[in-house]
Design an enzyme around this catalytic site. Sequence first.
Site, PDB file in Angstrom:
ATOM      1  CG  ASN A 107      -1.647   1.318   1.382  1.00  0.00           C
ATOM      2  OD1 ASN A 107      -2.522   1.628   0.568  1.00  0.00           O
ATOM      3  ND2 ASN A 107      -1.252   2.123   2.366  1.00  0.00           N
ATOM      4  CG  HIS A 108       2.492   1.992   3.293  1.00  0.00           C
ATOM      5  ND1 HIS A 108       1.276   1.521   3.732  1.00  0.00           N
ATOM      6  CD2 HIS A 108       3.414   1.386   4.065  1.00  0.00           C
ATOM      7  CE1 HIS A 108       1.450   0.688   4.740  1.00  0.00           C
ATOM      8  NE2 HIS A 108       2.752   0.580   4.965  1.00  0.00           N
ATOM      9  NE  ARG A 202      -1.411  -9.362   7.421  1.00  0.00           N
ATOM     10  CZ  ARG A 202      -1.236  -8.109   7.774  1.00  0.00           C
ATOM     11  NH1 ARG A 202      -0.270  -7.396   7.237  1.00  0.00           N
ATOM     12  NH2 ARG A 202      -2.011  -7.546   8.648  1.00  0.00           N
ATOM     13  CG  ASP A 204       0.073  -4.210   5.666  1.00  0.00           C
ATOM     14  OD1 ASP A 204      -0.280  -4.658   6.767  1.00  0.00           O
ATOM     15  OD2 ASP A 204       0.472  -3.037   5.503  1.00  0.00           O
ATOM     16  CD  GLU A 243      -4.352  -5.444   8.211  1.00  0.00           C
ATOM     17  OE1 GLU A 243      -4.351  -5.040   9.375  1.00  0.00           O
ATOM     18  OE2 GLU A 243      -3.596  -4.984   7.331  1.00  0.00           O
TER      19      GLU A 243
HETATM   20  C1  GLC Z   1      -1.220  -3.251   8.813  1.00  0.00           C
HETATM   21  C2  GLC Z   1      -0.266  -3.979   9.741  1.00  0.00           C
HETATM   22  C3  GLC Z   1       0.261  -2.999  10.763  1.00  0.00           C
HETATM   23  C4  GLC Z   1       0.954  -1.860  10.059  1.00  0.00           C
HETATM   24  C5  GLC Z   1       0.035  -1.217   9.024  1.00  0.00           C
HETATM   25  C6  GLC Z   1       0.788  -0.299   8.123  1.00  0.00           C
HETATM   26  O1  GLC Z   1      -2.376  -2.844   9.466  1.00  0.00           O
HETATM   27  O2  GLC Z   1      -0.904  -5.088  10.306  1.00  0.00           O
HETATM   28  O3  GLC Z   1       1.110  -3.627  11.659  1.00  0.00           O
HETATM   29  O4  GLC Z   1       1.353  -0.886  10.970  1.00  0.00           O
HETATM   30  O5  GLC Z   1      -0.583  -2.180   8.199  1.00  0.00           O
HETATM   31  O6  GLC Z   1       1.616  -1.039   7.251  1.00  0.00           O
END
Ligand code: GLC
Length: 552
Positions: A107-108, A202, A204, A243
Amino acid sequence: MRMTYTSDLWWKNAVVYCLDVETFKDGDGDGIGDFRGLTQEIDYLADLGVTCLWLMPFYPTANRDDGYDVTDFYSVDPRLGTLGDFVEFMRTAHDRGMRVIADLVVNHTSDRHPWFLEARKGKDAPMRDWFVWKDEPGPEPEQVVFPDQEDSVWERDDRSGQYYLHSFYKHQPDLNMGNPEVRDEISRILGFWMELGLAGFRVDAVPFLIENVSPQLGEPHEVLAGLRAFMTRRKGNSVLLGEVNLPYKELVSYFGDGLGDELTMCFDFTVMQRAWLALARREAAPLVAALRERPDAPKDAQWATFLRNHDELTLDQLSDEERQEVFRAFGPEERMQIFGRGLRRRMPGMFDGDLRRMKLAYSLMFSLPGTPVIFYGEEIGLGENLDVEGRMAVRTPMQWSKDGGFSPAEPVRPMPGGRFGPEHVNVEDQKRDTDSLLRWFQLLIERYRECPELAWGEYEPLDAGHPAVHAHRSDADGATVVAVHNLGDEAVEAEVELDGLAGSLLTDLLVDGTVEVPESGPVRLPLDPYGTRWLRVSARKKPAEDASIKAH
Ligand code: GLC
């Protein structure tokens, strides 16, 4: 698909174990866990019955979000080892029959990633469009993810005067998924690690990942379908475990509406939170309600069940009152709570060290339909260390022996002291103790793997005549398992009605005992305080007819 194909759809009844290489085992004596240390402990994980490891981010990182701020997607954090060490680890895990997945954090990036350093050189920088920029701050979400540190998702970049998007910390600029070059690069990252043996990822922060796809590029979900298609072309049985902490109504589309062509598995945050409410109330009803509401995962997809992960134990899907109820029961002090929505505690502290209750909670989790995901240390009752900042309180090193056994040097994070310190909670002692939590996990995992109908089956809640008792049956392929759990601290006799099973035998899988279902009326099952029973149904008279073949 029949259960006889459990190996093809391996994720449907896997046992996933999440760990951070940094805190699992130090192999070179510098106080930081590493791949060499982890490789030494593969047999421990295999003996536990783990079938799939999930590695938290192990890539080079600025390390301001415990590795979730990556500076190079194609390598290993030098503190944790080398690519060579990684490959040796993979080889050993495969040798013991374990698959490995890893966190995919796209995502980043970190704001120190070379892509972002390039992008922020100016408005005309060739990589500018790899991130999301605006002349004025864009829309804000109702609530930022880390309210203790951030109050906006837009940060001004001094050099250009423009603002970049960061859904999480300001040092984590969001990649622009609307840019086809970015999506190609992500496929390359997947391809790279799959070539080195990963069975999947997994993923994120999935909703954030797809939310910034520009509309002209089509439906945001196409991004996920694209990644999944790429992986399937490379390796048919690879998985994406996502997630997605959203209510079912929104969540279900992440499996791929109707087609099941996006995430292979989604964490069930609803069941997790409702389970904690049920445990707090010592009443089955909130959990039953969640499981009734839970939509079916598409044919080959699966739910991932869990009670704890590496983040705060979020209670954001509960009402304010319900959340306060759980706080009062399991984390009444302010320092145990975080972000106003969750707890930074592990189960042993929440249950005041009551081993019976811990055994009950895990038995319940393993019996529910779905694939259980364990966070390292849960199997020994690792506690939290509230002296460690924020979410890191639950990411302390694994406790291998009375003296810690994680590293000969000062560990990367301090272990808890007191009754959950290594002197009292460690692998070595629990291996020798047949009543330990570790032994209980081994038994649960063994039985769970022997009863694929639990994971695969149709969940049917059963009336047990007592509000504290959660009773359900799982049916698949003509096989049935009944599981009964007493969430209360008083002994009860459950009275369970089992339609169509009159005269069958119920063989207890966790303790000795066989019960016969009467010709009429409910079967009576005595349960200790926090007692639990898993019962396999078999015919009394003609056992041969019942011998359905199962492959594991
Ligand atoms: C997800 C991860 C968390 C992290 C966030 C930013 O929620 O589980 O630990 O800080 O993404 O990457």
